[in-house]
Design a protein around this motif. Structure first.
Motif, short mmCIF file in Angstrom:
data_model
loop_
_atom_site.label_atom_id
_atom_site.label_comp_id
_atom_site.label_asym_id
_atom_site.label_seq_id
_atom_site.Cartn_x
_atom_site.Cartn_y
_atom_site.Cartn_z
N PRO A 1 0.81 -1.22 0.00
CA PRO A 1 0.00 0.00 0.00
C PRO A 1 0.85 1.27 0.00
CG PRO A 1 0.22 -0.81 2.22
CD PRO A 1 0.95 -1.79 1.35
N THR A 2 0.18 2.40 -0.16
CA THR A 2 0.82 3.70 0.01
C THR A 2 0.97 3.99 1.49
OG1 THR A 2 -0.20 4.49 -2.03
CG2 THR A 2 0.62 6.16 -0.50
N PRO A 3 2.16 4.33 1.96
CA PRO A 3 2.36 4.57 3.40
C PRO A 3 1.61 5.81 3.87
CG PRO A 3 4.32 5.22 2.18
CD PRO A 3 3.42 4.53 1.19
N LEU A 4 1.22 5.79 5.13
CA LEU A 4 0.57 6.96 5.75
C LEU A 4 1.60 7.67 6.62
CD1 LEU A 4 -2.88 5.43 6.84
CD2 LEU A 4 -2.35 6.77 4.80
N LEU A 5 2.37 8.57 6.01
CA LEU A 5 3.48 9.23 6.72
C LEU A 5 3.33 10.75 6.74
CD1 LEU A 5 6.62 7.21 5.56
CD2 LEU A 5 5.72 7.40 7.87
N GLU A 6 2.14 11.24 6.50
CA GLU A 6 1.94 12.69 6.48
C GLU A 6 2.35 13.31 7.81
OE1 GLU A 6 -1.57 15.98 5.54
OE2 GLU A 6 -1.99 13.84 5.42
N ARG B 1 1.84 6.52 10.41
CA ARG B 1 2.19 7.44 11.51
C ARG B 1 0.93 7.68 12.32
NH1 ARG B 1 2.02 13.14 12.30
NH2 ARG B 1 3.73 13.91 13.63
N THR B 2 1.01 7.41 13.60
CA THR B 2 -0.13 7.61 14.49
C THR B 2 -0.16 9.06 14.98
OG1 THR B 2 1.26 6.66 16.25
CG2 THR B 2 -0.36 5.22 15.21
N HIS C 1 5.13 3.69 12.67
CA HIS C 1 5.11 2.23 12.79
C HIS C 1 5.36 1.62 11.41
CE1 HIS C 1 3.06 2.50 16.79
NE2 HIS C 1 2.66 3.65 16.26
N ALA C 2 6.29 0.69 11.34
CA ALA C 2 6.61 0.00 10.09
C ALA C 2 6.53 -1.50 10.31
CB ALA C 2 8.00 0.39 9.59
N MET C 3 6.14 -2.20 9.26
CA MET C 3 5.98 -3.65 9.34
C MET C 3 6.30 -4.28 8.00
SD MET C 3 3.53 -5.88 7.97
CE MET C 3 1.98 -5.02 7.92
#
Length: 435
Positions: A202-207, A235-236, A242-244
């Motif tokens: 997926p596209t990472p959520l790093l905003e 990113r919470t 968090h990376a996996m």
């Protein structure tokens, strides 16, 4: 019984030996011809063979001498019933001429009048079929074509030239239909692959995060499709990244689908605030409920990076430890002494969360075992292994590579050391912190 003759009508260009346009697209460079395709290619050059299935007890049906477009005789075999036809229906048969008056096994007089044709189509799905019907019974012949025959002929209107042309036409039409079916199936597989890819990669959520992200995926040589490797980065709200990365054992659509489910579950649970052992325990429950076989398991590596980017928590579930590279220090693996079992192996297992210091500037690489299981050395009897992978990355870093270029070069060099495509899928992701 009178000798069958095909009716007079226009014959498509396929009868002259030309394949229809849909048949000439060829295969892409990534496709390997199937066994079925190879059989069809051989059939295109071998002498034609006709299997006549008719029920004349006196054996008076006479098929005239037939020749193909090159003047080569068409071989004819005769079967009195479907049992004999089953024995004579070998791979070198190209076309079946079926008498619709033949009785289908297990069907009486009130049965479907095309039952015998349907039976033959099930018996020989890859063969061209010509239906033989009574003179003037065009309606029944047209219905036979609708059901699956390539054409229909009248019993009492036959000559060798037209029957030969009808056979060639039926064979070419069947080949064209088969090619179109394969093309449609290929499109469906490609669409399914794209859907799986969106789920696995997926596209990472790093905003809002200063970290830079790069990833690379390469399927193993035995598949043009995705396997069970998957990854994600989010990113919470508290600023933690968090990376996996994970790998479902085995290959195929079921494993890929399970990887998608685990990846989506990980993202949802992470955004809900779960972390470490609690998160992995919940993922194991998901795997146990969703897997098709009790022996299916998945390895996983999770990293949660603190908002200041200097520390991280690491959990390993039977997965290789990440590699970290920092300025002025050789690249190395993060500690993996407390590696827990893969998900799905041990009920009630625990996965300790290790705290690691990252420093002010670093690059963190997570990967699946496809990257370290390639062969190296003379005769390629040894595996690259984690030590070999670390040395390889060190060399690339010394050349000033980073980000996408580093991952691309690493996967390419591992492939070269292996002497060709890797047998397993490879997924790699890289997170960089540059103040």
């Amino acid at each position: 019984m009178p000798v069958p003759i095909p009716r007079q009508r226009a014959i498509p260009a396929a009868e002259s030996g030309q394949a229809p346009a849909a048949h000439r697209g060829g295969t892409s460079k990534d496709q390997t011809p199937s066994k079925e395709a190879k059989v069809d290619n051989n059939a295109a050059t071998a002498p034609l063979t006709l299997l006549l299935i008719e029920d004349d007890p006196g054996g008076s049906t006479v098929v005239p001498e037939l020749r193909d477009s090159a003047g080569t005789p068409i071989r004819v075999r005769t079967a009195r019933n479907l049992t004999e036809a089953g024995r004579l229906l070998t791979d070198d048969v190209h076309c079946i001429l079926l008498d619709l008056a033949l009785s289908a096994p297990g069907h009486g007089d009130d049965a479907d009048e095309l039952a015998v044709l349907k039976h033959v189509l099930e018996l020989a799905p890859r063969h061209a079929v010509l239906a033989l019907t009574a003179s003037g019974d065009a309606e029944r012949g047209a219905e036979a074509v609708r059901v699956g025959a390539q054409d229909y002929l009248f019993r009492d209107e036959l000559d060798a030239r037209l029957l030969s042309r009808a056979i060639r036409y039926a064979v070419e039409r069947k080949r064209s239909d088969t090619a179109e079916r394969r093309l449609a199936e290929g499109r469906l597989r490609a669409q399914e692959n794209r859907r799986l890819e969106r789920g696995l990669l997926p596209t990472p959520l790093l905003e809002g995060s200063p970290l830079r992200f790069a990833a690379r995926y390469r399927p193993g040589r035995s598949r043009a499709l995705l396997g069970g490797d998957f990854y994600d980065v989010v990113r919470t709200p508290d600023g933690t990244v968090h990376a996996m990365i994970g790998d479902v054992c085995g290959h195929g659509p079921d494993e890929a689908a399970l990887g998608v489910e685990l990846r989506i579950a990980w993202r949802a649970l992470t955004l809900a605030g779960l972390c470490g052992d609690e998160l992995l325990g919940t993922l194991q429950q998901v795997l146990e409920h969703e897997r098709a076989d009790d022996e299916i398991f998945a390895t996983l590596c999770t990293v949660d990076i603190s908002p200041d980017g200097r520390r991280a928590g690491l959990c390993l579930a039977g997965h290789p430890s990440p590699l970290i590279a920092r300025p002025g220090r050789p690249a190395e693996l993060l500690p993996y002494d407390n590696n827990g079992p893969a998900l799905g192996l041990l009920p009630g297992a625990r996965w300790p969360r290790m705290q690691v210091e990252l420093g002010r500037e670093w690059s963190l690489m997570l990967y699946t075992d496809g990257l370290i299981e390639g062969r190296v050395g003379v005769g390629r009897l040894e595996r690259l292994g984690q030590d070999g992978m670390v040395e390889l990355v060190r060399r690339l870093l010394s050349r000033g590579l980073g980000g996408e270029a580093l991952l691309r070069a690493a996967v390419s060099e591992v492939r070269e050391l292996n002497g060709g495509e890797l047998t397993d899928d490879v997924a790699v992701l890289l997170l960089d912190r540059v103040p």
